[in-house]
Each structure stands twice: as structure tokens, then as C-alpha cells.
Design a protein around this motif. Structure first.
Motif, PDB file in Angstrom:
ATOM      1  N   ARG A  55       0.804  -1.205   0.000  1.00 12.29           N
ATOM      2  CA  ARG A  55       0.000   0.000   0.000  1.00 12.29           C
ATOM      3  C   ARG A  55       0.845   1.265   0.000  1.00 12.29           C
ATOM      4  NH1 ARG A  55      -5.535  -0.383  -1.091  1.00 12.29           N
ATOM      5  NH2 ARG A  55      -6.304  -2.339  -0.251  1.00 12.29           N
ATOM      6  N   GLY A  56       2.139   1.142   0.342  1.00 10.03           N
ATOM      7  CA  GLY A  56       2.969   2.323   0.436  1.00 10.03           C
ATOM      8  C   GLY A  56       3.134   3.066  -0.875  1.00 10.03           C
ATOM      9  N   VAL A  57       2.958   2.375  -2.009  1.00  5.39           N
ATOM     10  CA  VAL A  57       3.123   3.040  -3.297  1.00  5.39           C
ATOM     11  C   VAL A  57       1.800   3.592  -3.815  1.00  5.39           C
ATOM     12  CG1 VAL A  57       5.032   1.532  -3.876  1.00  5.39           C
ATOM     13  CG2 VAL A  57       2.746   0.916  -4.648  1.00  5.39           C
ATOM     14  N   THR A  58       0.691   3.326  -3.133  1.00  4.15           N
ATOM     15  CA  THR A  58      -0.628   3.694  -3.655  1.00  4.15           C
ATOM     16  C   THR A  58      -0.781   5.188  -3.823  1.00  4.15           C
ATOM     17  OG1 THR A  58      -1.627   1.755  -2.654  1.00  4.15           O
ATOM     18  CG2 THR A  58      -3.099   3.509  -3.272  1.00  4.15           C
ATOM     19  N   ASP A  59      -0.313   5.973  -2.840  1.00  5.49           N
ATOM     20  CA  ASP A  59      -0.503   7.415  -2.868  1.00  5.49           C
ATOM     21  C   ASP A  59       0.098   8.033  -4.111  1.00  5.49           C
ATOM     22  OD1 ASP A  59      -1.017  10.051  -1.901  1.00  5.49           O
ATOM     23  OD2 ASP A  59       1.063  10.155  -1.263  1.00  5.49           O
ATOM     24  N   SER A  60       1.413   7.801  -4.347  1.00  7.41           N
ATOM     25  CA  SER A  60       2.091   8.406  -5.479  1.00  7.41           C
ATOM     26  C   SER A  60       1.575   7.825  -6.789  1.00  7.41           C
ATOM     27  CB  SER A  60       3.600   8.204  -5.362  1.00  7.41           C
ATOM     28  OG  SER A  60       3.926   6.841  -5.228  1.00  7.41           O
ATOM     29  N   SER A  61       1.246   6.551  -6.804  1.00  6.97           N
ATOM     30  CA  SER A  61       0.746   5.920  -8.034  1.00  6.97           C
ATOM     31  C   SER A  61      -0.595   6.518  -8.438  1.00  6.97           C
ATOM     32  CB  SER A  61       0.607   4.406  -7.834  1.00  6.97           C
ATOM     33  OG  SER A  61       1.857   3.815  -7.565  1.00  6.97           O
ATOM     34  N   ALA A  62      -1.488   6.702  -7.461  1.00  3.47           N
ATOM     35  CA  ALA A  62      -2.794   7.286  -7.754  1.00  3.47           C
ATOM     36  C   ALA A  62      -2.640   8.702  -8.270  1.00  3.47           C
ATOM     37  CB  ALA A  62      -3.675   7.260  -6.509  1.00  3.47           C
ATOM     38  N   ALA A  63      -1.737   9.476  -7.672  1.00  2.00           N
ATOM     39  CA  ALA A  63      -1.518  10.854  -8.110  1.00  2.00           C
ATOM     40  C   ALA A  63      -1.013  10.888  -9.551  1.00  2.00           C
ATOM     41  CB  ALA A  63      -0.530  11.544  -7.179  1.00  2.00           C
ATOM     42  N   ARG A  64      -0.087   9.978  -9.900  1.00  2.00           N
ATOM     43  CA  ARG A  64       0.428   9.936 -11.272  1.00  2.00           C
ATOM     44  C   ARG A  64      -0.668   9.567 -12.266  1.00  2.00           C
ATOM     45  NH1 ARG A  64       5.298   8.532  -8.862  1.00  2.00           N
ATOM     46  NH2 ARG A  64       4.578   6.440  -8.441  1.00  2.00           N
ATOM     47  N   ARG A  70     -13.996   6.498 -18.670  1.00  5.57           N
ATOM     48  CA  ARG A  70     -13.974   7.023 -17.305  1.00  5.57           C
ATOM     49  C   ARG A  70     -14.092   5.870 -16.302  1.00  5.57           C
ATOM     50  NH1 ARG A  70     -14.746  12.673 -17.263  1.00  5.57           N
ATOM     51  NH2 ARG A  70     -15.147  12.626 -15.033  1.00  5.57           N
ATOM     52  N   ARG A  71     -14.856   4.860 -16.672  1.00  2.00           N
ATOM     53  CA  ARG A  71     -14.999   3.694 -15.800  1.00  2.00           C
ATOM     54  C   ARG A  71     -13.663   2.976 -15.655  1.00  2.00           C
ATOM     55  NH1 ARG A  71     -19.838  -0.716 -16.663  1.00  2.00           N
ATOM     56  NH2 ARG A  71     -19.390  -2.055 -14.862  1.00  2.00           N
ATOM     57  N   ILE A  72     -12.934   2.854 -16.757  1.00  6.54           N
ATOM     58  CA  ILE A  72     -11.615   2.227 -16.709  1.00  6.54           C
ATOM     59  C   ILE A  72     -10.670   3.070 -15.853  1.00  6.54           C
ATOM     60  CG2 ILE A  72      -9.606   1.510 -18.075  1.00  6.54           C
ATOM     61  CD1 ILE A  72     -11.582   1.084 -20.436  1.00  6.54           C
ATOM     62  N   ALA A  73     -10.689   4.384 -16.068  1.00  4.48           N
ATOM     63  CA  ALA A  73      -9.816   5.282 -15.301  1.00  4.48           C
ATOM     64  C   ALA A  73     -10.127   5.189 -13.814  1.00  4.48           C
ATOM     65  CB  ALA A  73      -9.993   6.711 -15.802  1.00  4.48           C
ATOM     66  N   HIS A  74     -11.408   5.143 -13.477  1.00  5.94           N
ATOM     67  CA  HIS A  74     -11.831   5.042 -12.079  1.00  5.94           C
ATOM     68  C   HIS A  74     -11.300   3.755 -11.451  1.00  5.94           C
ATOM     69  CE1 HIS A  74     -14.262   5.475  -8.526  1.00  5.94           C
ATOM     70  NE2 HIS A  74     -14.969   4.397  -8.788  1.00  5.94           N
ATOM     71  N   SER A  75     -11.384   2.655 -12.180  1.00  5.84           N
ATOM     72  CA  SER A  75     -10.900   1.379 -11.674  1.00  5.84           C
ATOM     73  C   SER A  75      -9.386   1.395 -11.499  1.00  5.84           C
ATOM     74  CB  SER A  75     -11.302   0.244 -12.628  1.00  5.84           C
ATOM     75  OG  SER A  75     -12.709   0.136 -12.725  1.00  5.84           O
ATOM     76  N   MET A  76      -8.695   2.050 -12.402  1.00  6.21           N
ATOM     77  CA  MET A  76      -7.241   2.115 -12.317  1.00  6.21           C
ATOM     78  C   MET A  76      -6.799   2.927 -11.094  1.00  6.21           C
ATOM     79  SD  MET A  76      -6.200   2.594 -16.345  1.00  6.21           S
ATOM     80  CE  MET A  76      -4.428   2.586 -16.044  1.00  6.21           C
ATOM     81  N   VAL A  77      -7.489   4.023 -10.816  1.00  9.19           N
ATOM     82  CA  VAL A  77      -7.134   4.835  -9.652  1.00  9.19           C
ATOM     83  C   VAL A  77      -7.360   4.046  -8.371  1.00  9.19           C
ATOM     84  CG1 VAL A  77      -7.771   6.898  -8.322  1.00  9.19           C
ATOM     85  CG2 VAL A  77      -7.503   7.043 -10.802  1.00  9.19           C
TER      86      VAL A  77
END
Length: 284
Positions: A5-14, A29-36
Motif C-alpha cells: 500500500r505504500g506506493v498507492t498514494d504516489s501511483s494514484a496521483a500519477r 472514465r470507468r476504466i480510469a476510475h478502476s485504475m485509480v
């Protein structure tokens, strides 16, 4: 279970930055939402796995990658792997599932703090909410408690707050009534799983002329298309039921911004404190 989970913050921001500026279809948008929501895992998913995660077809994933400017999904995944940190921000491997859920929420709060580095969207939202008389506050199902908490405190400083936390055929009527009474904005809390009724209610609110301000778990949540101003705050997904510390805190930040737009807010709070003391309302 997802990766560290430690990489989630920066990954979501990118990911959010990657999607910004692109006009995406509802499916995209559904795909993007799932990816975030699965930011740490996405660089390691095949197109078929991502399609299953988002509930779309595999060709839709390919078209999505092309829409973002890549030759195809392999190129997109390659890009995500290149920008994903090779070293995790924090080592949570030894944590049990409860500790991992807490760590995930801490990362969500850190991401919210980075988003608030630009206070202008929240300040704009605060002005919109302060100026709306009455102020309808909507939240159904999982988001009902968020709406209730905001409305409870907002009523101490705002002269007319109307909580909309029950769905049904009366919901549109109550939105209409608020608009007729002079409302200019509506605040919505929208969390997974997103009820279709919330999207319909926000669409109706916009049709009545209300400006819709929404706190949601992602800028690509289904309510985005029915919102004029969307403020994202991620939810935790490590437990059986989502955790929503970041949306709750963002709600309190919105309250602060709204108070800044209400010149008599402090006087109202002092008046309440005086009445509460006279009634012996609190034991401390």
C-alpha cells in the motif's frame, strides 16, 4: 490482496495527472476510475485483467490506451511500470490486514494533503455553499453518514441546511423544494458503490439550476459527469467494507472553507455555546 500500500498514494496521483486533459467516454472514465482505485496493481495487470476489473471489454481497454496517446495497452503498461517507484514508500509486508488498512488510510490522507496544496477548488466550493440559502446536502447509502456529519456541523453556522439522506420518489421533490426556496448550490457526498439514484438526483439538481459540488472517491467516479465541481478523496479498500477517512476529513475542510464565507459564523458558534451552557447540554 493488492501490492504494498505504500506506493498507492504516489501511483494514484500519477494516474490522475495522466488522465487530466483528456475527454474520456463513460466507458473510458470507468476504466480510469478502476485504475485509480487499484493504482498500485495496475502496472502489473494485463489488458484482460483490467477489463475484468472495470467490467468492460478488452478492446475498450485498448481504445482507452490509444485515447491517452499510447500505441496500445502494452505501451501504457510499460509507461506505468517505468514511473512506478521501485522501492516502496513504507514496508508493510509484516503488517496484518488491519494494520495494512490503517496504513492505506494514512496514504489516502497524505494524498489529500498534497491535493489541498492548491486550496482554490475548496475555497471556491466553500463560497458556493455559504451563498446557498437553503443548502441541500445529499448522501445516500454508504455516503449517508458523511452527509449527516457535514449537515450536523454546518447547521451550527449556516442558517438553513437541508439533509437529503433518504432516496425514493421524494428525493427529486425535495431538491425542487430547495431550489424554489432559493438554493443555488447542492453538496453531495458520493462513495462506492455509487447508487444510480445519486447520479439521477445530481442530474436533476443541475437541470433545476443548482451548482453541484461533489465529494467523491475519485475524479473519475460515475457522479463526475453530473457535478460542476468535484473534490476527490480516496477510500480504503483493504477491508470487507470501504473506509472513508479522507472523504470525512475533506468534508470538515469544506466546513472550514464555508465558515470563511459566512461572516457571522463565529457569532453563531458563540451563541450556540452560550445556549448549550445554559441548558447544561454537555457534561464536560
Amino acid at each position: 490482496m493488492g501490492r504494498n500500500r505504500g506506493v498507492t498514494d504516489s501511483s494514484a496521483a500519477r494516474l490522475q495527472a495522466l488522465f487530466e486533459g483528456h475527454r474520456l467516454t463513460p466507458t473510458q472514465r470507468r476504466i480510469a476510475h478502476s485504475m485509480v482505485r487499484r493504482a498500485a496493481d495496475v502496472p502489473f495487470l494485463s489488458s484482460v485483467e483490467l477489463a475484468e476489473l472495470a467490467g468492460v471489454s478488452q478492446p475498450s481497454v485498448t481504445r482507452f490506451a490509444v485515447a491517452l496517446g499510447f500505441d496500445g495497452y502494452p505501451a501504457l503498461r510499460r509507461h506505468l511500470r517505468e514511473v512506478t517507484p521501485t522501492e516502496p514508500v513504507a514496508d508493510t509486508a509484516a503488517y496484518n490486514e488491519y494494520q495494512q488498512a490503517v496504513e492505506a488510510e494514512i496514504e489516502n490522507l497524505r494524498h489529500l494533503a498534497s491535493v489541498l496544496a492548491d486550496p482554490r477548488p475548496v475555497e471556491r466550493a466553500g463560497r458556493l455553499l455559504a451563498a446557498s440559502r437553503p443548502l441541500p446536502v445529499l448522501g445516500l447509502r454508504a455516503a449517508a453518514s458523511q452527509a449527516y456529519g457535514f449537515a450536523y456541523f454546518a447547521a451550527k453556522v449556516h442558517p438553513d441546511v437541508r439533509l437529503l439522506h433518504e432516496g425514493g420518489t421524494m428525493l427529486a421533490d425535495r431538491i425542487d423544494a430547495a431550489a424554489r426556496a432559493g438554493a443555488t448550490a447542492l453538496l453531495c457526498f458520493a462513495l462506492p458503490r455509487h447508487p444510480r439514484e445519486v447520479v439521477d438526483a445530481l442530474t436533476h439538481a443541475k437541470e433545476t439550476g443548482l451548482t453541484v459540488v461533489t465529494v467523491a472517491d475519485s475524479a473519475f467516479a460515475p457522479v463526475a459527469k453530473a457535478s460542476d465541481l468535484l473534490l476527490p478523496a480516496a477510500v480504503g479498500t483493504g477491508l470487507a467494507f470501504d473506509t472513508a477517512c479522507a472523504p470525512m476529513l475533506l468534508g470538515r475542510v469544506l466546513l472550514e472553507a464555508m465558515c470563511d464565507g459566512l461572516p457571522d459564523a463565529q457569532a453563531r458558534l458563540e451563541e450556540f455555546d452560550a445556549r448549550a451552557a445554559a441548558r447544561g447540554l454537555f457534561v464536560e
